[in-house]
Design a protein around this motif. Structure first.
Motif, PDB file in Angstrom:
ATOM      1  N   PHE A 218      -5.388 -15.504 -59.503  1.00 45.32           N
ATOM      2  CA  PHE A 218      -4.265 -15.805 -60.180  1.00 45.32           C
ATOM      3  C   PHE A 218      -3.663 -14.891 -61.062  1.00 45.32           C
ATOM      4  O   PHE A 218      -4.413 -14.087 -61.679  1.00 45.32           O
ATOM      5  CB  PHE A 218      -4.485 -17.173 -60.930  1.00 45.32           C
ATOM      6  N   ILE A 219      -2.360 -15.020 -61.160  1.00 39.94           N
ATOM      7  CA  ILE A 219      -1.904 -13.881 -62.047  1.00 39.94           C
ATOM      8  C   ILE A 219      -1.399 -14.639 -63.296  1.00 39.94           C
ATOM      9  O   ILE A 219      -0.606 -15.605 -63.296  1.00 39.94           O
ATOM     10  CB  ILE A 219      -0.402 -13.119 -61.384  1.00 39.94           C
ATOM     11  N   THR A 220      -1.526 -13.935 -64.472  1.00 39.24           N
ATOM     12  CA  THR A 220      -1.243 -14.380 -65.524  1.00 39.24           C
ATOM     13  C   THR A 220      -0.649 -13.589 -66.760  1.00 39.24           C
ATOM     14  O   THR A 220      -1.068 -12.386 -66.833  1.00 39.24           O
ATOM     15  CB  THR A 220      -2.229 -15.293 -66.442  1.00 39.24           C
ATOM     16  N   THR A 221       0.120 -13.895 -67.440  1.00 38.98           N
ATOM     17  CA  THR A 221       0.848 -13.007 -68.467  1.00 38.98           C
ATOM     18  C   THR A 221      -0.216 -12.397 -69.432  1.00 38.98           C
ATOM     19  O   THR A 221      -0.459 -11.380 -70.325  1.00 38.98           O
ATOM     20  CB  THR A 221       2.164 -13.427 -69.260  1.00 38.98           C
ATOM     21  N   HIS A 222      -1.179 -13.529 -70.047  1.00 40.31           N
ATOM     22  CA  HIS A 222      -2.007 -13.552 -70.929  1.00 40.31           C
ATOM     23  C   HIS A 222      -3.633 -13.401 -70.481  1.00 40.31           C
ATOM     24  O   HIS A 222      -4.077 -14.288 -69.804  1.00 40.31           O
ATOM     25  CB  HIS A 222      -1.812 -14.565 -71.893  1.00 40.31           C
ATOM     26  N   SER A 223      -4.136 -12.188 -70.563  1.00 41.69           N
ATOM     27  CA  SER A 223      -5.276 -11.916 -69.877  1.00 41.69           C
ATOM     28  C   SER A 223      -6.617 -12.814 -70.797  1.00 41.69           C
ATOM     29  O   SER A 223      -7.484 -11.998 -71.195  1.00 41.69           O
ATOM     30  CB  SER A 223      -5.665 -10.508 -69.906  1.00 41.69           C
ATOM     31  N   ALA A 224      -6.276 -14.049 -70.971  1.00 35.02           N
ATOM     32  CA  ALA A 224      -7.464 -14.826 -71.834  1.00 35.02           C
ATOM     33  C   ALA A 224      -8.337 -15.635 -70.998  1.00 35.02           C
ATOM     34  O   ALA A 224      -9.227 -16.407 -71.699  1.00 35.02           O
ATOM     35  CB  ALA A 224      -6.431 -15.626 -72.755  1.00 35.02           C
ATOM     36  N   PHE A 225      -8.247 -15.430 -69.371  1.00 31.92           N
ATOM     37  CA  PHE A 225      -8.894 -16.440 -68.984  1.00 31.92           C
ATOM     38  C   PHE A 225     -10.087 -15.817 -68.108  1.00 31.92           C
ATOM     39  O   PHE A 225     -10.573 -16.325 -67.203  1.00 31.92           O
ATOM     40  CB  PHE A 225      -7.906 -17.159 -67.583  1.00 31.92           C
ATOM     41  N   GLY A 226     -10.687 -14.831 -68.713  1.00 27.97           N
ATOM     42  CA  GLY A 226     -11.829 -14.136 -68.216  1.00 27.97           C
ATOM     43  C   GLY A 226     -13.060 -15.085 -67.954  1.00 27.97           C
ATOM     44  O   GLY A 226     -13.806 -15.037 -66.951  1.00 27.97           O
ATOM     45  N   TYR A 227     -13.360 -15.690 -69.161  1.00 24.20           N
ATOM     46  CA  TYR A 227     -14.484 -16.768 -68.928  1.00 24.20           C
ATOM     47  C   TYR A 227     -14.352 -17.800 -68.190  1.00 24.20           C
ATOM     48  O   TYR A 227     -15.237 -18.416 -67.295  1.00 24.20           O
ATOM     49  CB  TYR A 227     -14.794 -17.202 -70.341  1.00 24.20           C
ATOM     50  N   LEU A 228     -13.053 -18.509 -67.982  1.00 24.35           N
ATOM     51  CA  LEU A 228     -12.800 -19.422 -67.113  1.00 24.35           C
ATOM     52  C   LEU A 228     -13.041 -19.002 -65.531  1.00 24.35           C
ATOM     53  O   LEU A 228     -13.443 -19.492 -64.477  1.00 24.35           O
ATOM     54  CB  LEU A 228     -11.293 -20.026 -67.273  1.00 24.35           C
ATOM     55  N   ALA A 229     -12.212 -17.587 -65.394  1.00 19.63           N
ATOM     56  CA  ALA A 229     -12.519 -17.207 -64.098  1.00 19.63           C
ATOM     57  C   ALA A 229     -13.786 -16.759 -63.502  1.00 19.63           C
ATOM     58  O   ALA A 229     -14.305 -17.281 -62.320  1.00 19.63           O
ATOM     59  CB  ALA A 229     -11.698 -15.794 -63.977  1.00 19.63           C
ATOM     60  N   VAL A 268       3.051 -17.057 -60.876  1.00 22.68           N
ATOM     61  CA  VAL A 268       2.807 -16.490 -61.801  1.00 22.68           C
ATOM     62  C   VAL A 268       2.629 -17.344 -63.086  1.00 22.68           C
ATOM     63  O   VAL A 268       3.742 -17.963 -63.430  1.00 22.68           O
ATOM     64  CB  VAL A 268       3.758 -15.284 -62.118  1.00 22.68           C
ATOM     65  N   PHE A 269       1.582 -17.198 -63.837  1.00 22.61           N
ATOM     66  CA  PHE A 269       1.592 -18.181 -64.889  1.00 22.61           C
ATOM     67  C   PHE A 269       2.005 -17.523 -66.303  1.00 22.61           C
ATOM     68  O   PHE A 269       1.862 -16.220 -66.397  1.00 22.61           O
ATOM     69  CB  PHE A 269      -0.176 -18.514 -65.120  1.00 22.61           C
ATOM     70  N   PHE A 270       2.477 -18.367 -67.232  1.00 24.60           N
ATOM     71  CA  PHE A 270       2.607 -17.817 -68.558  1.00 24.60           C
ATOM     72  C   PHE A 270       2.286 -18.878 -69.503  1.00 24.60           C
ATOM     73  O   PHE A 270       1.849 -20.113 -68.937  1.00 24.60           O
ATOM     74  CB  PHE A 270       4.255 -17.798 -68.687  1.00 24.60           C
ATOM     75  N   GLU A 271       2.368 -18.842 -70.673  1.00 25.82           N
ATOM     76  CA  GLU A 271       1.608 -19.632 -71.681  1.00 25.82           C
ATOM     77  C   GLU A 271       2.871 -20.216 -72.750  1.00 25.82           C
ATOM     78  O   GLU A 271       3.816 -19.766 -72.452  1.00 25.82           O
ATOM     79  CB  GLU A 271       0.705 -18.885 -72.534  1.00 25.82           C
ATOM     80  N   THR A 278       8.387 -12.148 -68.956  1.00 23.52           N
ATOM     81  CA  THR A 278       7.728 -11.214 -68.183  1.00 23.52           C
ATOM     82  C   THR A 278       7.125 -11.912 -66.569  1.00 23.52           C
ATOM     83  O   THR A 278       7.428 -11.318 -65.539  1.00 23.52           O
ATOM     84  CB  THR A 278       6.419 -10.580 -68.788  1.00 23.52           C
ATOM     85  N   ALA A 279       6.957 -13.288 -66.777  1.00 24.39           N
ATOM     86  CA  ALA A 279       6.278 -13.927 -65.587  1.00 24.39           C
ATOM     87  C   ALA A 279       7.364 -14.177 -64.705  1.00 24.39           C
ATOM     88  O   ALA A 279       7.391 -14.125 -63.559  1.00 24.39           O
ATOM     89  CB  ALA A 279       5.675 -15.236 -66.136  1.00 24.39           C
ATOM     90  N   LYS A 280       8.673 -14.559 -65.331  1.00 24.06           N
ATOM     91  CA  LYS A 280       9.724 -14.899 -64.436  1.00 24.06           C
ATOM     92  C   LYS A 280      10.390 -13.778 -63.751  1.00 24.06           C
ATOM     93  O   LYS A 280      10.717 -13.762 -62.534  1.00 24.06           O
ATOM     94  CB  LYS A 280      10.984 -15.788 -65.510  1.00 24.06           C
ATOM     95  N   SER A 281      10.212 -12.546 -64.540  1.00 20.09           N
ATOM     96  CA  SER A 281      10.708 -11.189 -63.870  1.00 20.09           C
ATOM     97  C   SER A 281       9.796 -10.872 -62.609  1.00 20.09           C
ATOM     98  O   SER A 281      10.231 -10.359 -61.758  1.00 20.09           O
ATOM     99  CB  SER A 281      10.576 -10.152 -64.816  1.00 20.09           C
ATOM    100  N   LEU A 282       8.558 -11.218 -62.834  1.00 26.30           N
ATOM    101  CA  LEU A 282       7.718 -10.579 -61.787  1.00 26.30           C
ATOM    102  C   LEU A 282       7.697 -11.717 -60.561  1.00 26.30           C
ATOM    103  O   LEU A 282       7.931 -11.371 -59.306  1.00 26.30           O
ATOM    104  CB  LEU A 282       6.247 -10.782 -62.178  1.00 26.30           C
ATOM    105  N   ALA A 283       7.769 -13.074 -60.992  1.00 26.00           N
ATOM    106  CA  ALA A 283       8.094 -14.038 -59.821  1.00 26.00           C
ATOM    107  C   ALA A 283       9.407 -13.757 -59.470  1.00 26.00           C
ATOM    108  O   ALA A 283       9.542 -13.908 -58.067  1.00 26.00           O
ATOM    109  CB  ALA A 283       8.132 -15.525 -60.838  1.00 26.00           C
ATOM    110  N   ARG A 284      10.431 -13.350 -59.862  1.00 29.98           N
ATOM    111  CA  ARG A 284      11.705 -12.949 -59.353  1.00 29.98           C
ATOM    112  C   ARG A 284      11.391 -11.832 -58.330  1.00 29.98           C
ATOM    113  O   ARG A 284      12.214 -12.170 -57.169  1.00 29.98           O
ATOM    114  CB  ARG A 284      12.870 -12.754 -60.247  1.00 29.98           C
ATOM    115  N   ASP A 285      10.847 -11.091 -58.648  1.00 35.17           N
ATOM    116  CA  ASP A 285      10.769  -9.980 -57.660  1.00 35.17           C
ATOM    117  C   ASP A 285       9.940 -10.036 -56.475  1.00 35.17           C
ATOM    118  O   ASP A 285       9.929  -9.507 -55.387  1.00 35.17           O
ATOM    119  CB  ASP A 285      10.330  -8.583 -58.541  1.00 35.17           C
ATOM    120  N   THR A 286       9.057 -11.046 -56.739  1.00 35.10           N
ATOM    121  CA  THR A 286       8.040 -11.344 -55.543  1.00 35.10           C
ATOM    122  C   THR A 286       8.465 -12.527 -54.838  1.00 35.10           C
ATOM    123  O   THR A 286       7.608 -12.983 -53.821  1.00 35.10           O
ATOM    124  CB  THR A 286       6.589 -11.401 -56.230  1.00 35.10           C
ATOM    125  N   GLY A 287       9.008 -13.286 -55.310  1.00 39.25           N
ATOM    126  CA  GLY A 287       9.573 -14.669 -54.746  1.00 39.25           C
ATOM    127  C   GLY A 287       8.511 -15.524 -54.826  1.00 39.25           C
ATOM    128  O   GLY A 287       8.255 -16.527 -54.108  1.00 39.25           O
TER     129      GLY A 287
END
Length: 326
Positions: A218-229, A268-271, A278-287
């Motif tokens: 999963f792709i996220t703007t905030h790298s806060a999910f290391g423990y969850l991953a 692409v996840f945002f919080e 940033t999330a919308k920008s990446l999502a737009r570029d990658t579909g």
């Protein structure tokens, strides 16, 4: 998954004992506490610790938080009033290095009965990417850091996003309250046990819900999910790492586009407490599509739930949809 290394910390049992010892100065009954109604006055630094204190303390404590709803905790500035609030507390519960302003205020407050949640579990270092062990920090990209200092050697503070680690903190703080207010120790123990059981059930929901998925990345703007991953066998790919609102480099964006294609990433996840630009920008570029993955640093009007459990279950639902859970 990418756990670069495990930082040895005080073992849980010893940490619990230390947390309890730190509170011996306020031993006695709640009737001796500083609030007018005889309750223990607990000040928590931000939402996950506030929720924990409320759940365990129940009717015997009065809980205040330094980080108000809707405020990004990393950006918190402490007011003189809040410093005064700290100094009048019977117990302070915080997570050292997460909020530098809180660390300083706690040190200056003179409060002796302080519990650092980071001592009640083991902190780890997580890379900002997680994909096939790539270290973006070594490539000029930021790893798992904010614009604030973490603990020793870049320890990741986001332990509450792993229900099992959050339960360890609950046990340690519950033991501390039992020591602080022995007259109500049985209630604190009961409340702690109930909370730990609920967290165990939540852990099972995540394990079962993410067991079989079309993608593990999963792709996220905030790298806060290391423990969850790490807990559930997923790979976290942080866009910018340092700041969820920062613009990633063109090289990083290109790399994420390749990752999305290779690993069948759909979302692409945002919080909720930061911009989704940033999330919308990446999502737009990658579909790709966008959705919310909430690091639960606060509850606000945009939160997908009214408390820790509701938001975590919303996170699970959003992850299942994005990863193609079967």
């Amino acid at each position: 998954m990418n756990v670069r290394r495990l930082i040895p910390t005080t073992a849980l049992a010893a940490a619990v004992a230390l947390g309890a010892t730190a509170l011996t100065a306020c031993s006695g009954t709640a009737g001796a506490a500083g609030t007018a109604d005889g309750k223990l006055h607990v000040t928590a630094s931000f939402y996950p610790l506030q929720f924990l204190a409320e759940q365990i303390g129940g009717d015997h404590v009065k809980v205040d938080t330094l980080t108000k709803p809707g405020v990004e905790p990393h950006d918190l500035e402490i007011t003189p009033k809040q410093t005064g609030q700290l100094s009048e507390s019977d117990v302070v519960l915080y997570l050292k290095t997460l909020q530098p302003a809180v660390d300083k205020a706690v040190e200056q407050s003179g409060v002796k009965n302080v519990v650092d949640a980071a001592t009640l579990t083991k902190l780890e270092v997580h890379g900002g990417a997680g994909h096939e062990g790539h270290d973006h920090a070594a490539e000029g990209e930021a790893g798992h850091d904010h614009d604030h200092a973490h603990g020793e050697a870049g320890e990741d503070p986001h332990v509450w996003l792993d229900p099992t680690k959050y339960a360890e903190i609950a046990k340690g703080f519950g033991a501390a309250l039992e020591k602080a207010d022995p007259g109500h120790a049985a209630d604190y123990k009961k409340n702690t046990d109930e909370l730990v059981a609920k967290l165990g059930a939540l852990d099972t929901e995540f394990k079962d819900g993410l067991k079989n998925t079309a993608s593990r990345t999963f792709i996220t703007t905030h790298s806060a999910f290391g423990y969850l991953a790490e807990r559930y066998g997923l790979d976290q790919e942080g866009i910018s790492g340092v700041d969820p609102e920062a613009e990633p480099s063109p090289a990083r964006m290109k790399e994420l586009q390749a990752v999305a294609k290779k690993d069948n990433v759909t979302t692409v996840f945002f919080e909720t407490l930061a911009s989704d630009k940033t999330a919308k920008s990446l999502a737009r570029d990658t579909g790709l599509t966008t959705d919310v993955l909430d690091p639960l640093e606060g509850i606000g009007d945009r939160s997908q739930g009214s408390d820790y459990f509701e938001v975590m279950r919303s996170n699970l639902k959003n992850l299942q949809k994005a990863l193609g859970a079967k």
